[in-house]
Design a protein around this motif. Structure first.
Motif, PDB file in Angstrom:
ATOM      1  N   UNK A   1       0.834  -1.218   0.000  1.00 52.33           N
ATOM      2  CA  UNK A   1       0.000   0.000   0.000  1.00 52.33           C
ATOM      3  C   UNK A   1       0.861   1.258   0.000  1.00 52.33           C
ATOM      4  N   UNK A   2       0.249   2.342  -0.493  1.00 50.81           N
ATOM      5  CA  UNK A   2       0.868   3.673  -0.437  1.00 50.81           C
ATOM      6  C   UNK A   2       2.271   3.688  -1.037  1.00 50.81           C
ATOM      7  N   UNK A   3       2.378   3.003  -2.170  1.00 51.93           N
ATOM      8  CA  UNK A   3       3.651   2.899  -2.875  1.00 51.93           C
ATOM      9  C   UNK A   3       3.531   3.555  -4.244  1.00 51.93           C
ATOM     10  N   UNK A   4       4.490   4.421  -4.578  1.00 53.12           N
ATOM     11  CA  UNK A   4       4.581   5.040  -5.897  1.00 53.12           C
ATOM     12  C   UNK A   4       5.873   4.555  -6.540  1.00 53.12           C
ATOM     13  N   UNK A   5       5.782   4.032  -7.748  1.00 60.16           N
ATOM     14  CA  UNK A   5       6.967   3.538  -8.439  1.00 60.16           C
ATOM     15  C   UNK A   5       7.016   4.088  -9.861  1.00 60.16           C
ATOM     16  N   UNK A   6       8.203   4.504 -10.275  1.00 59.57           N
ATOM     17  CA  UNK A   6       8.433   4.919 -11.657  1.00 59.57           C
ATOM     18  C   UNK A   6       9.762   4.306 -12.114  1.00 59.57           C
ATOM     19  N   UNK A   7       9.931   4.086 -13.425  1.00 61.94           N
ATOM     20  CA  UNK A   7      11.079   3.317 -13.925  1.00 61.94           C
ATOM     21  C   UNK A   7      12.330   4.152 -14.202  1.00 61.94           C
ATOM     22  N   UNK A   8      12.921   4.712 -13.134  1.00 64.02           N
ATOM     23  CA  UNK A   8      14.197   5.435 -13.222  1.00 64.02           C
ATOM     24  C   UNK A   8      14.125   6.568 -14.253  1.00 64.02           C
ATOM     25  N   UNK A   9      13.195   7.490 -14.013  1.00 61.42           N
ATOM     26  CA  UNK A   9      12.919   8.562 -14.969  1.00 61.42           C
ATOM     27  C   UNK A   9      13.320   9.951 -14.485  1.00 61.42           C
ATOM     28  N   UNK A  10      13.885  10.075 -13.308  1.00 63.30           N
ATOM     29  CA  UNK A  10      14.082  11.404 -12.727  1.00 63.30           C
ATOM     30  C   UNK A  10      14.887  12.330 -13.632  1.00 63.30           C
ATOM     31  N   UNK A  11      15.884  11.794 -14.313  1.00 68.94           N
ATOM     32  CA  UNK A  11      16.719  12.648 -15.161  1.00 68.94           C
ATOM     33  C   UNK A  11      16.267  12.734 -16.599  1.00 68.94           C
ATOM     34  N   UNK A  12      15.101  12.166 -16.903  1.00 71.97           N
ATOM     35  CA  UNK A  12      14.699  12.028 -18.305  1.00 71.97           C
ATOM     36  C   UNK A  12      13.940  13.250 -18.806  1.00 71.97           C
ATOM     37  N   UNK A  13      14.690  14.275 -19.220  1.00 71.83           N
ATOM     38  CA  UNK A  13      14.099  15.399 -19.934  1.00 71.83           C
ATOM     39  C   UNK A  13      14.905  15.635 -21.210  1.00 71.83           C
ATOM     40  N   UNK A  14      14.287  16.243 -22.181  1.00 69.42           N
ATOM     41  CA  UNK A  14      14.996  16.531 -23.429  1.00 69.42           C
ATOM     42  C   UNK A  14      16.140  17.517 -23.190  1.00 69.42           C
ATOM     43  N   UNK A  15      15.905  18.447 -22.243  1.00 67.13           N
ATOM     44  CA  UNK A  15      16.981  19.400 -21.935  1.00 67.13           C
ATOM     45  C   UNK A  15      18.201  18.684 -21.366  1.00 67.13           C
ATOM     46  N   UNK A  16      17.974  17.647 -20.554  1.00 69.55           N
ATOM     47  CA  UNK A  16      19.100  16.887 -20.008  1.00 69.55           C
ATOM     48  C   UNK A  16      19.912  16.249 -21.127  1.00 69.55           C
ATOM     49  N   UNK A  17      19.227  15.663 -22.113  1.00 72.43           N
ATOM     50  CA  UNK A  17      19.929  15.014 -23.216  1.00 72.43           C
ATOM     51  C   UNK A  17      20.799  16.017 -23.972  1.00 72.43           C
TER      52      UNK A  17
END
Length: 345
Positions: free
Chosen positions: A296-312
Motif C-alpha cells: 500500500x501507499x507505494x509510488x513507483x516509476x522506472x528510473x525517470x528522474x533525469x529524463x528530460x529533453x533538456x538533459x539530453x
C-alpha cells in the motif's frame, strides 16, 4: 581527429555528433547506437551500469582518438583493443561505465558531466514528494477505475502539506541543493545530512545541518540525494528506517543501493511508513516476485528522474565541450582520473 559518438535512445549519436561538430572543425565521426533505455543497463565486463557489449565498442571505436558516450562499456579489454584512444568523455554525473584504473594505465583521460540532469532530477524529486504526501497516484488510479473516493477527504485518509513540514535531505549536491530551495519556497523546514558539505554554507542557504541519526526522527518526509559509494551502500538500513516517525514519507530518486529494500514492504503494510516513492531500485527492473509489489501507499516509476529533453542536450554539450578542450590542448574541466596526467603513456 576520429571521434566515436556512442549514443543510445536518450542521448543519441546524432545529438553527440552535432555537439562535437560545434566544437571541433571537420572531425571524422563514427556512430554507434546502444539499446538503453529500451533495454536496462547492467554490469558489463567489470563495469557497472553499461549498455551494449565490449565487442560492439571495440569494432566501432577502431582507430578512434576520442569517444563521447553515455552508457558504452569501457573496460580493460576495450582499452587494450583500441590503443588509439586518448579521451573518453562520459555524459553522466559519474563515469561508472568506465574502468578508470584501466583507462589510466592505457593513458586515456576520462571526463564526466556533473550536474547535467540536476534540474530534471530535482524537479522530479519534488513531484514525487508531493505525489506521495497528497496520494495523487492513488486517487488518479481509483477514479480511472470508476471509483469516486470521497473518503480520501476524510481526516484519517487526508494528506499532509509541505508548508510547515520538516523535510530531511540526505545529500546536498547539485540535486539536493535545488530540492532544498524549492522546499523552502513551499514553506518547509529543511534539514540536511551531508558530512561533505560545509555546515556554514548550509546555514547560509537557510537549511539546518544535522547528523543522519538526529535528522530521521524529526522528519515527516525524507528524500535521498547522495551518491552511491561503498560508504553509502544501504545508508538507510533497517535500524535507521526504524528511527523515522510513524507515517513518514520516504522518497528515493537517487540510487537504489542507498536504501535497504528488505524492510520496506513490512513498514508500509504496518503503517510505519505513510508512503514510499521510488524511482530507483536495488535490482532494475524489479523482478516479478519483488516483495513490494502490491504494497500500500507505494509510488513507483522506472528510473525517470533525469529524463528530460533538456538533459539530453545538456549532456551532449558538456562532453562536446571536453572534446573541444582536448582538441585545443586545454585541460579537461571534469577529469575523473587525474593520475593519467602523470602517466608515461
Amino acid at each position: 581527429m576520429r571521434v566515436l559518438a556512442a549514443g543510445d535512445n536518450f542521448v543519441g549519436p546524432d545529438l553527440l555528433e552535432t555537439a562535437v561538430r560545434s566544437q571541433v572543425d571537420a572531425p571524422e565521426v563514427g556512430r554507434l547506437k546502444l539499446p538503453w533505455p529500451v533495454e536496462p543497463f547492467g554490469p558489463v565486463g567489470g563495469v557497472e551500469e553499461a549498455s551494449g557489449t565490449e565487442q560492439q565498442v571495440i569494432e566501432a571505436a577502431e582507430g578512434a582518438e576520442v569517444c563521447v558516450t553515455q552508457m558504452a562499456p569501457f573496460t580493460e579489454r576495450v582499452f587494450d583493443a583500441v590503443p588509439s584512444l586518448q579521451l573518453v568523455a562520459v555524459s553522466r554525473g559519474g563515469p561508472v561505465n568506465v574502468d578508470l584504473a584501466a583507462a589510466t594505465r592505457a593513458g586515456v583521460s576520462v571526463t564526466y558531466a556533473p550536474g547535467r540532469n540536476a534540474a530534471a532530477a530535482a524537479e522530479y524529486a519534488v513531484g514525487m514528494i508531493l505525489a506521495a504526501m497528497r496520494r495523487i497516484p492513488d486517487s488518479d488510479s481509483e477514479l480511472k477505475r470508476g471509483e469516486w473516493r470521497g473518503d480520501f477527504y476524510a481526516y484519517p485518509e487526508a494528506g499532509i502539506e509541505l508548508e510547515g513540514s520538516t523535510v530531511g535531505l540526505v545529500g546536498y549536491g547539485a540535486i539536493g541543493s535545488r530540492v532544498a530551495r524549492v522546499l523552502r519556497a513551499f514553506g518547509a523546514e529543511v534539514l540536511v545530512a551531508d558530512p561533505y558539505t560545509d555546515p556554514d554554507k548550509l546555514r547560509a542557504d537557510g537549511v539546518e545541518p544535522v547528523g543522519l541519526e538526529e535528522m530521521l526522527p524529526r522528519c515527516s518526509v525524507v528524500s535521498l540525494h547522495a551518491r552511491l559509494t561503498p560508504e553509502t551502500k544501504h545508508l538507510l538500513d533497517a535500524d535507521r528506517l526504524a528511527l523515522l516517525p510513524e507515517g513518514a514519507v520516504l522518497v528515493n530518486t537517487a540510487r537504489g543501493g542507498l536504501l535497504d529494500y528488505r524492510p520496506l514492504s513490512g513498514l508500509l503494510r504496518d503503517g510505519k511508513l505513510g508512503a514510499l516513492a521510488l524511482d530507483v531500485y536495488d535490482e532494475e527492473p524489479p523482478p516479478p516476485d519483488w516483495p513490494l509489489h502490491g504494497a500500500p501507499n507505494l509510488i513507483t516509476t522506472p528510473h525517470l528522474a533525469g529524463a528530460t529533453r533538456q538533459t539530453a542536450h545538456r549532456a551532449a554539450e558538456i562532453v562536446a565541450a571536453e572534446v573541444g578542450r582536448y582538441a585545443r590542448g586545454e585541460p579537461a574541466a571534469h577529469l575523473a582520473n587525474p593520475d593519467v596526467l602523470g602517466s608515461e603513456t
